[in-house]
Design an enzyme around this catalytic site. Structure first.
Site, PDB file in Angstrom:
ATOM      1  N   GLU A  92       0.834  -1.216   0.000  1.00 63.36           N
ATOM      2  CA  GLU A  92       0.000   0.000   0.000  1.00 63.36           C
ATOM      3  C   GLU A  92       0.867   1.264   0.000  1.00 63.36           C
ATOM      4  OE1 GLU A  92      -3.602   0.010   2.237  1.00 63.36           O
ATOM      5  OE2 GLU A  92      -3.690  -2.181   2.240  1.00 63.36           O
TER       6      GLU A  92
HETATM    7  C1  FAD Z   1       3.826  -9.440  -0.109  1.00 66.51           C
HETATM    8  C2  FAD Z   1       3.257  -8.373  -0.963  1.00 66.51           C
HETATM    9  C3  FAD Z   1       1.891  -8.270  -1.117  1.00 66.51           C
HETATM   10  C4  FAD Z   1       1.350  -7.294  -1.956  1.00 66.51           C
HETATM   11  N1  FAD Z   1      -0.005  -7.248  -2.146  1.00 66.51           N
HETATM   12  C5  FAD Z   1      -0.502  -6.416  -3.106  1.00 66.51           C
HETATM   13  C6  FAD Z   1      -1.897  -6.461  -3.455  1.00 66.51           C
HETATM   14  O1  FAD Z   1      -2.685  -7.205  -2.869  1.00 66.51           O
HETATM   15  N2  FAD Z   1      -2.336  -5.666  -4.459  1.00 66.51           N
HETATM   16  C7  FAD Z   1      -1.507  -4.824  -5.144  1.00 66.51           C
HETATM   17  O2  FAD Z   1      -1.974  -4.135  -6.045  1.00 66.51           O
HETATM   18  N3  FAD Z   1      -0.191  -4.747  -4.818  1.00 66.51           N
HETATM   19  C8  FAD Z   1       0.328  -5.514  -3.839  1.00 66.51           C
HETATM   20  N4  FAD Z   1       1.666  -5.466  -3.520  1.00 66.51           N
HETATM   21  C9  FAD Z   1       2.521  -4.556  -4.244  1.00 66.51           C
HETATM   22  C10 FAD Z   1       3.048  -3.395  -3.404  1.00 66.51           C
HETATM   23  O3  FAD Z   1       2.050  -2.451  -3.165  1.00 66.51           O
HETATM   24  C11 FAD Z   1       4.276  -2.837  -4.155  1.00 66.51           C
HETATM   25  O4  FAD Z   1       5.307  -3.799  -4.021  1.00 66.51           O
HETATM   26  C12 FAD Z   1       4.721  -1.485  -3.620  1.00 66.51           C
HETATM   27  O5  FAD Z   1       3.771  -0.498  -3.904  1.00 66.51           O
HETATM   28  C13 FAD Z   1       6.075  -1.071  -4.200  1.00 66.51           C
HETATM   29  O6  FAD Z   1       6.144  -1.252  -5.580  1.00 66.51           O
HETATM   30  P1  FAD Z   1       7.375  -2.073  -6.194  1.00 66.51           P
HETATM   31  O7  FAD Z   1       7.545  -3.311  -5.421  1.00 66.51           O
HETATM   32  O8  FAD Z   1       7.156  -2.187  -7.651  1.00 66.51           O
HETATM   33  O9  FAD Z   1       8.633  -1.173  -5.896  1.00 66.51           O
HETATM   34  P2  FAD Z   1       9.181   0.041  -6.813  1.00 66.51           P
HETATM   35  O10 FAD Z   1       8.075   0.981  -7.104  1.00 66.51           O
HETATM   36  O11 FAD Z   1       9.999  -0.485  -7.914  1.00 66.51           O
HETATM   37  O12 FAD Z   1      10.135   0.760  -5.742  1.00 66.51           O
HETATM   38  C14 FAD Z   1      11.473   0.333  -5.495  1.00 66.51           C
HETATM   39  C15 FAD Z   1      12.119   1.354  -4.555  1.00 66.51           C
HETATM   40  O13 FAD Z   1      12.102   2.661  -5.151  1.00 66.51           O
HETATM   41  C16 FAD Z   1      11.442   3.573  -4.263  1.00 66.51           C
HETATM   42  N5  FAD Z   1      10.707   4.569  -5.034  1.00 66.51           N
HETATM   43  C17 FAD Z   1       9.919   4.368  -6.130  1.00 66.51           C
HETATM   44  N6  FAD Z   1       9.392   5.521  -6.535  1.00 66.51           N
HETATM   45  C18 FAD Z   1       9.832   6.480  -5.686  1.00 66.51           C
HETATM   46  C19 FAD Z   1       9.631   7.887  -5.560  1.00 66.51           C
HETATM   47  N7  FAD Z   1       8.818   8.573  -6.398  1.00 66.51           N
HETATM   48  N8  FAD Z   1      10.256   8.551  -4.555  1.00 66.51           N
HETATM   49  C20 FAD Z   1      11.058   7.874  -3.679  1.00 66.51           C
HETATM   50  N9  FAD Z   1      11.294   6.564  -3.742  1.00 66.51           N
HETATM   51  C21 FAD Z   1      10.670   5.865  -4.723  1.00 66.51           C
HETATM   52  C22 FAD Z   1      10.539   2.701  -3.429  1.00 66.51           C
HETATM   53  O14 FAD Z   1      10.180   3.339  -2.207  1.00 66.51           O
HETATM   54  C23 FAD Z   1      11.396   1.462  -3.227  1.00 66.51           C
HETATM   55  O15 FAD Z   1      12.310   1.706  -2.192  1.00 66.51           O
HETATM   56  C24 FAD Z   1       2.222  -6.390  -2.631  1.00 66.51           C
HETATM   57  C25 FAD Z   1       3.595  -6.480  -2.433  1.00 66.51           C
HETATM   58  C26 FAD Z   1       4.119  -7.445  -1.633  1.00 66.51           C
HETATM   59  C27 FAD Z   1       5.622  -7.517  -1.462  1.00 66.51           C
END
Ligand code: FAD
Length: 411
Positions: free
Chosen positions: A386
């Site tokens: 989230e």
């Molecule tokens: C176990 C698990 C369950 C989940 N369940 C759901 C679900 O039910 N439904 C759903 O839709 N999603 C779900 N997610 C997805 C989750 O919401 C995302 O993993 C999360 O939003 C981060 O996206 P990402 O993993 O692609 O990381 P990325 O967006 O690739 O981020 C990687 C890093 O870059 C940083 N970053 C990215 N953009 C910025 C910015 N603008 N400023 C500063 N830092 C930044 C992030 O903070 C992080 O440190 C789940 C994830 C996990 C691990």
């Protein structure tokens, strides 16, 4: 301290506390080790009435609003953050529907959510669209009375187990983010399948799956609200659901302390209980104060939210309108900054508390038959899903810049 301010909240608190101890505790280690969803616990949730706490009585719920949902999530996560996700992710999948749905849609879907007959999930994230939801590539192109959906979602909690998925799609890719919309897609619809099951660090009993949509025909009656307003509903959903993750984080932190303090009282070294070493006792005191601060932050926020949410729900039911429109009429507060603050603070507290508790207890806490290592693994997810901690900080600073700019304009 308990923050229940009315009889219903106190009942929910007591019932979920007892449920977690009786039903979740005996199974949590086994289900975590097997990385399996528990149908046995799902049946218990169905019998308990916990699935519909936040839904109105008209649909078979308890009418408890955001506070009752958060309180239940805290108490369940205090014992097992993974098993707590069965009602948790159903609420996350169902909140956008509940906010944007017409009366007909609410009548169609809500009773089965309240009874626990049907589980819901929320599918926003894609391989190329994580923190940046506007980059999503799943399309839903209108074809007569249907949308034809193509794309892939990943990291979806309660994947495969949920019956309905609230899916963020783009109905008009040429319009970019302004084409993003929400569709409800039922498991079993031809062309909708499940891909990779993730193997995870924590919350292992809750399955995390890839969803694959190949020419899935979704009836237009399953569109939530208007085309192109998907991101607005997603933001509104996160405003209401992030305090739930914050509550989950408080529960995990409290659960870690619940395991730690009795051990520190009974473990002796140098002829005395180790809790009497001031270095350890003071650390516990600091951690306990942070947990309490997190809890106070969560429930002061959810109680304020319910002052608008509950009347909006009541009005929507009376007028046959959407909850979203009734919230707008009440011209309520925007909760984005406060929700982000609660999630940021509490998730960092959960991670700090779980980590420190392992250090405080020593080697035993590193072993799998002592529950603390699970709390440490489970705590981490609250800093990620989230919206990561960085995204919460972005929300907070964006809101602060606006607030101070507005103040500057007034002066
Ligand atoms: C176990 C698990 C369950 C989940 N369940 C759901 C679900 O039910 N439904 C759903 O839709 N999603 C779900 N997610 C997805 C989750 O919401 C995302 O993993 C999360 O939003 C981060 O996206 P990402 O993993 O692609 O990381 P990325 O967006 O690739 O981020 C990687 C890093 O870059 C940083 N970053 C990215 N953009 C910025 C910015 N603008 N400023 C500063 N830092 C930044 C992030 O903070 C992080 O440190 C789940 C994830 C996990 C691990």
């Amino acid at each position: 301290m308990d923050y229940a301010i009315n009889e219903m909240e106190q009942e929910v608190l007591n019932a979920t506390r007892e449920f977690a101890q009786k039903k979740l505790k005996p199974l949590r280690a086994e289900m975590d080790a097997k990385e399996q969803f528990s149908n046995e616990i799902l049946e218990e949730y169905r019998k308990s009435g916990l699935m519909g706490l936040w839904l109105p009585e008209e649909y078979g719920g308890l009418g408890g609003g955001i506070t009752c949902l958060a309180m239940a999530f805290e108490e369940l996560s205090r014992v097992c953050a993974g098993l707590a996700l069965t009602p948790g992710t159903t609420a996350l999948g169902a909140i956008p529907m509940f906010l944007a749905a017409t009366k007909e849609q609410r009548d169609r879907w809500c009773p089965d959510i309240a009874s626990g007959k049907k589980l819901w999930a929320f599918a926003l994230t894609e391989p190329e669209a994580g923190s940046d939801a506007t980059a999503l590539k799943t399309t839903a192109i209108k074809d007569g009375d249907y949308y034809v959906v193509n794309g892939t979602k990943h990291f979806i909690s309660t994947g495969k187990e949920a019956d309905f998925y609230t899916v963020a799609v783009n109905v008009n890719p040429a319009r970019g983010a302004r084409g993003i919309s929400l569709l409800v897609i039922e498991k079993g619809t031809p062309g909708f399948s499940f891909g990779k099951k993730e193997e995870k660090m924590g919350i292992r009993t809750n399955p995390t799956y890839e969803l694959i949509f190949e020419n899935v025909r979704v009836p237009k009656e399953n569109l939530l609200g208007s085309e192109g307003r998907g991101l607005l509903y997603v933001q509104e959903t996160l405003d209401y659901s992030r305090p739930g993750v914050a509550a989950q984080a408080v529960g995990i932190a409290q659960g870690a302390l619940d395991e730690t303090i009795p051990y520190l009282r009974t473990r002796k070294q140098f002829g005395q209980p180790i809790i009497t070493f001031q270095a350890l006792g003071h650390k516990v005191a600091e951690l306990a104060a942070k947990v309490e601060a997190g809890r106070a932050l969560v429930y002061s926020l959810t109680h304020r939210m319910d002052e608008e949410f509950l009347p909006a729900v009541k009005n929507a039911l009376a007028n046959g309108t959407t909850v979203h429109d009734e919230l707008k009429k009440l011209k309520g507060a925007r909760w984005t900054k406060y929700s982000a603050e609660a999630k940021l603070f509490c998730s960092n507290v959960a991670m700090e508390v779980a980590d420190e508790c392992v250090t405080l207890c020593g080697g035993i806490a590193y072993m799998r038959d002592f529950p603390l290592e699970k709390y440490m693994r489970d705590a981490k997810i609250t800093q990620i899903y989230e919206g990561t901690v960085h995204i919460q900080k972005n929300e907070i600073i964006t809101a602060l810049i606006k607030e101070y700019a507005a103040k500057g304009d007034e002066e």
